[in-house]
Design an enzyme around this catalytic site. Structure first.
Site, PDB file in Angstrom:
ATOM      1  CG  ASP A 135      -6.756  -1.381  -1.665  1.00  0.00           C
ATOM      2  OD1 ASP A 135      -6.831  -2.824  -1.760  1.00  0.00           O
ATOM      3  OD2 ASP A 135      -5.699  -1.130  -0.961  1.00  0.00           O
ATOM      4  CG  ASP A 140      -1.903  -1.168   1.082  1.00  0.00           C
ATOM      5  OD1 ASP A 140      -2.426  -1.343   0.165  1.00  0.00           O
ATOM      6  OD2 ASP A 140      -2.356  -1.508   2.333  1.00  0.00           O
TER       7      ASP A 140
END
Length: 164
Positions: A139, A121
């Site tokens: 995401d 991330d």
């Protein structure tokens, strides 16, 4: 619908490739937990590793089965969505884009988890004391795709004209 199937898979493949490319850029150029301020006070690039699921849930789990279970469940979701797209007789525009985005995003995160045991991330949004969880392109695609499906679900459908 056959033409749309391949378009949907093409969109999913583009999302997968964009997700993988951006993660690779971060993994090769930014040390874990290093921060680059893109828009100070709002947006940073921060290299973080998520071994759990959304919002860091299960990130601290020490179960040796965590990764296997997450890969199997998410992999099943990818197969299910791909099958939905393949078998659909008709899709509204929002559902087409929604399922395509979700498929590409889910495939990107499943690939990372299966290959590396974690998901990278790096997108970090915040304002003052409010900090959103760090996320990635996959995401984002999953969230946007889910919103499109919700819009399609809640939008009134056109009724066929009564011909009698």
């Amino acid at each position: 619908m056959p033409d749309l199937r391949w378009k949907a898979y093409g969109v999913a493949a583009l999302i997968f490739a964009l997700d993988r490319f951006t993660k690779w850029l971060v993994e090769t150029n930014v040390s874990v937990m290093d921060t680059y301020h893109v828009i100070p006070g709002f947006f940073d690039i921060v290299h973080s590793e998520n071994r759990g699921v959304a919002f860091g849930i299960l990130n601290d789990s020490t179960s040796e089965w965590r990764t296997t279970i997450l890969v199997v469940l998410a992999g099943a979701a990818v197969i299910f969505i791909a099958a939905m797209l393949w078998n659909a007789q008709r899709l509204d525009r929002a559902s087409f884009w929604g399922l395509s985005l979700i498929l590409g995003g889910a495939a990107g995160n499943v690939f990372d988890r299966a290959m590396f045991g974690k998901v990278t991330d790096f997108l970090d949004l915040y304002y003052r004391d409010y900090h959103w969880h760090t996320f990635n392109v996959a995401d984002s695609a999953i969230v946007v795709g889910s919103c499109l499906l919700l819009i399609d679900l809640l939008r009134p459908k056109r009724q066929a004209a009564n011909v009698s």
